[in-house]
Design an enzyme around this catalytic site. Structure first.
Site, PDB file in Angstrom:
ATOM      1  N   CYS A 165       7.173   3.423   2.652  1.00 50.65           N
ATOM      2  CA  CYS A 165       5.781   3.807   2.406  1.00 50.65           C
ATOM      3  C   CYS A 165       4.766   3.017   3.236  1.00 50.65           C
ATOM      4  CB  CYS A 165       5.490   3.744   0.911  1.00 50.65           C
ATOM      5  SG  CYS A 165       4.118   4.830   0.459  1.00 50.65           S
ATOM      6  N   LYS A 224      10.922  -3.447   0.810  1.00 53.06           N
ATOM      7  CA  LYS A 224       9.614  -3.127   1.405  1.00 53.06           C
ATOM      8  C   LYS A 224       8.959  -4.394   1.947  1.00 53.06           C
ATOM      9  CE  LYS A 224       5.554  -0.331   0.026  1.00 53.06           C
ATOM     10  NZ  LYS A 224       5.049   0.491  -1.086  1.00 53.06           N
ATOM     11  N   GLU A 226      10.465   7.228  -2.541  1.00 55.99           N
ATOM     12  CA  GLU A 226      10.162   5.882  -3.029  1.00 55.99           C
ATOM     13  C   GLU A 226      10.133   5.904  -4.560  1.00 55.99           C
ATOM     14  OE1 GLU A 226       6.186   4.434  -2.094  1.00 55.99           O
ATOM     15  OE2 GLU A 226       6.857   2.349  -2.179  1.00 55.99           O
TER      16      GLU A 226
HETATM   17  N1  LIG Z   1       2.187   3.682  -1.745  1.00 52.11           N
HETATM   18  C1  LIG Z   1       2.208   3.038  -0.572  1.00 52.11           C
HETATM   19  O1  LIG Z   1       2.987   2.132  -0.375  1.00 52.11           O
HETATM   20  C2  LIG Z   1       1.295   3.374   0.551  1.00 52.11           C
HETATM   21  C3  LIG Z   1       0.193   4.344   0.387  1.00 52.11           C
HETATM   22  O2  LIG Z   1       0.064   5.080  -0.569  1.00 52.11           O
HETATM   23  C4  LIG Z   1      -0.759   4.365   1.503  1.00 52.11           C
HETATM   24  O3  LIG Z   1      -0.577   3.606   2.467  1.00 52.11           O
HETATM   25  O4  LIG Z   1      -1.730   5.115   1.443  1.00 52.11           O
END
Ligand SMILES: NC(=O)CC(=O)C(=O)O
Length: 294
Positions: free
Chosen positions: A172, A131, A59
């Site tokens: 994520c 996302k 990401e």
């Molecule tokens: N960074 C993200 O999108 C998610 C995350 O770090 C988490 O769900 O914990």
């Protein structure tokens, strides 16, 4: 018995086959050009030395993970003004790999998105996933982050057929929503790929747990690719890029340092696990069901 509101069976999947996957846990810097060079080099190494046919990036690999950075590093992919997308397309073609290009900040019509691009072995753009669930959390003494200060959520979900199988894409925080993974399974995804950047608060407790849960719930492969941890960054990424089998076993992982994780995915295992434990036939559509609104 109440009628099920969504199809109870899986969409047929492409023929089972074996795929060697590489997760490139990149060290990102403040210099976008340098980040593009780092990514290009890692894709080459994964394909040539590593023999991977499917390569995944993390990401936000072209910028620091921060709301200050997203607007300044964002690129307009649709307007073909994206050096990062161009570099990914070239790297996929030059190395003959299917590439899940992590994510980058995308600007489009005065909005910003956290966007993942998927390229074919020929370098053609196969899919774009924005996302869907933005990362807005506040854990006192832990981590506070509000992606919605700068980013807008995507409005569609992504399943894409590639030479490396049928892939579902999430980014994520998307991994925390089991319904999304279930929809991907219903659409025949063999592997769900999550470019992700958990942190040192949530990562130790949830990162592997969520990957194994999504894999076991849906009896498919899961891969999550993180940036390496940068001690100087405002956001401390957890790292630990990981691949999990449909049986919930960790097939490959790493610590928080830059590196490449490899694993062999034998898609025949999906059918075996589903035959041995036919939970999709056993679920009670008369009591509950998942509604596909897309
Ligand atoms: N960074 C993200 O999108 C998610 C995350 O770090 C988490 O769900 O914990």
């Amino acid at each position: 018995m109440a009628a099920a509101s969504n199809p109870p069976t899986f969409t047929p999947t492409p023929e089972p086959k074996k795929v060697r996957i590489a997760l490139c846990q990149l060290g990102t810097t403040v210099d976008k050009d340098e980040n593009i060079k780092i990514a290009t080099k890692a894709i080459k190494e994964a394909a040539s030395a590593g023999g991977a046919s499917l390569v995944v990036l993390p990401e936000m690999w072209n910028c620091p993970y921060s709301n200050d950075s997203f607007p300044t590093y964002a690129e307009d992919i649709d307007a073909k003004a994206s050096p990062s997308a161009d570099a990914l397309a070239k790297a996929a073609a030059a190395n003959g790999v299917t590439l899940v290009g992590g994510s980058i900040p995308e600007k489009s019509n005065n909005r910003l998105y956290n966007t993942c691009l998927v390229f074919s072995r020929e370098g053609a753009l196969l899919a774009k996933h924005r996302k869907v669930h933005l990362f807005d959390i506040d854990i006192p003494g832990g981590v506070t982050f509000k992606e919605s200060e700068t980013l807008s959520p995507g409005e569609s979900i992504t399943v894409v057929d590639t030479d490396a199988g049928r892939l579902g894409i999430g980014i994520c925080y998307d991994i925390r929503f089991p319904e999304l993974a279930q929809l991907y399974a219903q659409r025949g995804a063999q592997l769900i790929v999550y470019p992700g950047a958990f942190n040192t608060t949530t990562g130790p407790v949830h990162w592997e747990l969520l990957q194994r849960a999504r894999a076991v719930d849906n009896q498919l492969f899961v891969a999550a690719c993180s940036p390496a941890r940068n001690p100087d960054a405002s956001y401390q990424a957890w790292g630990h890029s990981t691949v999990v089998s449909p049986w919930g076993q960790v097939l490959g992982t790493i610590d928080e340092q830059p590196g490449i994780v490899y694993a062999e995915l034998d898609y025949a295992e999906i059918q075996t696990r589903r035959l041995n434990m036919p939970i999709t036939q056993q679920k009670r559509d008369d009591l509950y069901s998942l509604v596909d609104k897309t």
